[in-house]
Design an enzyme around this catalytic site. Structure first.
Site, PDB file in Angstrom:
ATOM      1  N   GLY A 173       0.791  -1.228   0.000  1.00 30.45           N
ATOM      2  CA  GLY A 173       0.000   0.000   0.000  1.00 30.45           C
ATOM      3  C   GLY A 173       0.815   1.266   0.000  1.00 30.45           C
ATOM      4  CG  ASP A 174       3.712   4.422   1.628  1.00 24.16           C
ATOM      5  OD1 ASP A 174       4.052   4.870   0.519  1.00 24.16           O
ATOM      6  OD2 ASP A 174       4.018   4.978   2.705  1.00 24.16           O
ATOM      7  CB  ALA A 175       5.513  -0.730  -2.262  1.00 22.25           C
ATOM      8  CB  CYS A 176       8.155   4.285  -0.174  1.00 22.26           C
ATOM      9  SG  CYS A 176       6.704   5.073  -0.897  1.00 22.26           S
ATOM     10  CG  ASN A 179       7.442   2.419   4.204  1.00 26.10           C
ATOM     11  OD1 ASN A 179       7.903   3.050   5.168  1.00 26.10           O
ATOM     12  ND2 ASN A 179       6.429   2.861   3.490  1.00 26.10           N
TER      13      ASN A 179
END
Length: 251
Positions: A173-176, A179
């Protein structure tokens, strides 16, 4: 001065950098405390549930240690995850390959076991709200999108949504890069963090964020990543669509 450190159990809590969400993060030894005011309790509780669920899977991540609610808000206490964020490491083919493998591992979790649906219609509804409140952060937009009114960007999303193929997986969902954590010596993934948006969605929700990050952080293209992920010819239209949608949902 924030009230949260005095409300947390014990002493010695030190502030650390937070993410994009409206939270305050503190650390004491190997424990992190993510705190929010009353308005953020629902969102933080959703992250708590995802942390707990992910801890029961094969994907490494934080352990849920405690959940505290006060009249002023709430705190999510989790264990620290060992390793170094990918964004803090120098580029190497092995690191990019490990990042691809880590994301693929998340996407390979059984969809039927994940209790957190994130249908595209709901994500676009979030974008509708952010845009209508005038809360889009231009810093999150690609350079060529900053000259376009957010309402026009949102209209592009609505116009294209029915054309998007759907391939549902468990998405981070926030594959940065910040993370995903790695052992700096072996470059093996040691865990994923900040899973507040984890849920069942099209895999391009995550994949669309990768090319711009690799370019911004290491000035490399994403061909090696996609080859290691197992998708050597990604769908360019879906990459563009989800890359545009994502920054419209933060605000």
């Amino acid at each position: 001065m924030s009230l949260f450190p005095s409300l947390l159990p014990g002493d010695g809590w030190e502030p650390v950098g937070g993410g994009e969400s409206a939270t305050e993060v503190y650390r004491r030894g190997n424990i992190f405390a993510k705190c929010c005011d009353v308005s953020g309790v629902k969102e933080l509780a959703a992250e708590r549930d995802r942390v707990e669920w992910l801890a029961g899977t094969s994907v490494p991540g934080a352990q849920l240690l405690d959940w505290i609610e006060w009249t002023e808000g709430a705190a999510l206490l989790t264990s620290a995850v060992s390793g170094v964020a990918a964004v803090e490491l120098p580029w190497s083919e092995k690191l990019v390959s490990s990042f691809a493998g880590a994301l693929r591992a998340v996407h390979s979790l059984p969809v039927e076991d994940c209790p957190f649906p994130r249908p595209l219609s709901e994500v676009i509804a979030v974008a509708d709200d952010v845009v209508h409140r005038g809360a889009v952060n231009p810093d999150f937009l690609r350079d060529d999108w900053r000259t376009v009114a957010p309402e026009e960007l949102l209209a592009r999303v609505h116009a294209a949504q029915d054309e998007m193929a759907v391939d549902l997986v468990v998405c981070h969902g926030d594959a940065c890069l910040p993370n995903f954590l790695f052992d700096p010596d072996t470059l093996e993934c040691t865990g994923v963090i900040d899973v507040g948006r984890l849920g069942v969605a099209d895999r391009y929700t995550d994949l669309a964020l990768v090319p711009a990050q690799l370019d911004d952080v290491w000035s490399v293209d994403a061909s090696g990543f996609f080859a290691a992920y197992g998708l050597p010819e990604p769908d360019a239209a879906r990459l563009e669509f989800y890359l545009l949608l994502d920054p419209l949902t933060w605000g």
